[in-house]
Design an enzyme around this catalytic site. Structure first.
Site, mmCIF file in Angstrom:
data_model
loop_
_atom_site.group_PDB
_atom_site.id
_atom_site.type_symbol
_atom_site.label_atom_id
_atom_site.label_comp_id
_atom_site.label_asym_id
_atom_site.label_seq_id
_atom_site.Cartn_x
_atom_site.Cartn_y
_atom_site.Cartn_z
ATOM 1 N N SER A 184 0.824 -1.209 0.000
ATOM 2 C CA SER A 184 0.000 0.000 0.000
ATOM 3 C C SER A 184 0.861 1.263 0.000
ATOM 4 O O SER A 184 0.492 2.273 -0.607
ATOM 5 C CB SER A 184 -0.925 0.007 1.223
ATOM 6 O OG SER A 184 -0.180 0.055 2.436
ATOM 7 N N ASN A 193 -1.441 7.692 -7.543
ATOM 8 C CA ASN A 193 -1.713 9.121 -7.650
ATOM 9 C C ASN A 193 -0.906 9.773 -8.760
ATOM 10 O O ASN A 193 -1.425 10.601 -9.518
ATOM 11 C CB ASN A 193 -1.423 9.808 -6.316
ATOM 12 C CG ASN A 193 -2.539 9.619 -5.304
ATOM 13 O OD1 ASN A 193 -3.533 10.334 -5.309
ATOM 14 N ND2 ASN A 193 -2.379 8.640 -4.436
ATOM 15 N N ARG A 243 0.138 3.525 -3.315
ATOM 16 C CA ARG A 243 -0.540 4.810 -3.124
ATOM 17 C C ARG A 243 0.165 5.910 -3.904
ATOM 18 O O ARG A 243 -0.475 6.700 -4.620
ATOM 19 C CB ARG A 243 -0.591 5.161 -1.639
ATOM 20 C CG ARG A 243 -1.294 6.484 -1.333
ATOM 21 C CD ARG A 243 -1.232 6.822 0.136
ATOM 22 N NE ARG A 243 -1.998 5.863 0.922
ATOM 23 C CZ ARG A 243 -1.485 4.913 1.684
ATOM 24 N NH1 ARG A 243 -0.154 4.761 1.727
ATOM 25 N NH2 ARG A 243 -2.248 4.098 2.366
#
Length: 293
Positions: free
Chosen positions: A215, A223, A219
């Site tokens: 994660s 983005n 992440r």
């Protein structure tokens, strides 16, 4: 002349081909499957190393030119950044000895990721266009000259960073708790120190390490990849101006300028926030390595 113009339009890349071209890395070989350690993205490595050197240079220059009197604007900005990171480290990592390494590590992570993210603010066609001209001038095929300039939009880079944080956490787990103490914790937490619960404790610990690492890297990648894709879609809006009528073209031109400017301004917040989030999670994970269950 008309035939040449028709041929040029006919051979112009479609929207899908344009996006695929810009999202293809300059690799040593084609990637087969999501996990292949033999594949190297030369463009990601080049820009990541270059920006790391640039960041280190500016920090070295700030340290070299630091004065005890009234600081200049550059020194003041660096001091504010250092104090911000130091205060965050103090609030999360309570071991003063560990903070001597952890705080500079967090500062490096923040600045490096910020610089890599900031490459997304460059015009999407600028560096690829220059690279195509260089490849063409050296006898290569400019149509297959690929270049991506945002290292954090490459999953291998963000996962490499998160794996580096994982290794640091494992080192601090052993350093703070001792190897025996850490192994005992793997089998005794979180459900309790009982032989029947040891397999479940170990499984939960492994799942926690894997989930945090995946994660952490995903992440940042998600983005930045989405931000890069939106810039490409906005560029396509501008590229469609010449293929439509005057009224529609004028509307697309105005929309291209407005959308590009608005997204670039908003993206400044995104690239800063993502660097800050990655830094904070790095501090949190290392801080958790100091805690005993």
């Amino acid at each position: 002349m008309a035939a040449e113009g028709h041929e040029a339009v006919e051979h112009a890349p479609t929207a899908g081909e344009y996006i695929v071209h810009h999202l293809t890395h300059a690799r040593n070989k084609e990637l087969h499957g999501p996990f292949d350690l033999s594949v190297v993205a030369w463009d990601s490595m080049f820009f990541a190393i270059l920006l790391g050197v640039v960041g280190c240079f500016f920090l070295w220059r700030a340290a070299r030119s630091a004065t005890s009197g009234v600081p200049g604007r550059f020194q003041a900005a660096v001091e504010i950044l250092v104090e911000m990171v130091e205060s965050q480290a103090k609030g999360i990592v309570h071991n003063a000895q560990s903070r001597k390494l952890v705080a500079p590590l967090a500062l490096t992570v923040f600045l490096w990721i910020f610089l890599m993210n900031a490459m997304d603010l460059l015009p999407v066609d600028l560096l690829p266009f220059i690279w195509e001209k260089i490849v063409g001038a050296t006898g290569g095929d400019p149509h297959h000259a690929y270049l991506r300039s945002v290292p954090t939009a490459d999953l291998s880079v963000t996962m490499g960073l998160s794996v580096g944080v994982l290794i640091t956490c494992l080192i601090y787990n052993v350093k703070i708790k001792g190897f025996g103490g850490w192994v005992h914790e793997l089998f005794a937490a979180p459900f309790g120190n009982h032989w029947a619960l040891a397999p479940f404790n170990f499984l939960m610990q492994i799942i926690e390490f894997v989930a945090k690492t995946v994660s952490h890297g995903m992440r940042l990648f998600g983005n930045m990849y989405a931000g890069e894709l939106i810039f490409l879609l906005i560029a396509l809006m501008g590229g469609a101006i010449g293929s439509v009528g005057f009224g529609t073209g004028l509307g697309l031109a105005i929309g291209h300028i407005i959308a590009g400017s608005a997204w670039a301004i908003f993206h400044i917040l995104i690239i800063t926030l993502q660097a800050f989030v990655f830094m904070m999670l790095t501090l949190v994970y290392i801080g958790q390595a100091h805690d005993a269950h």
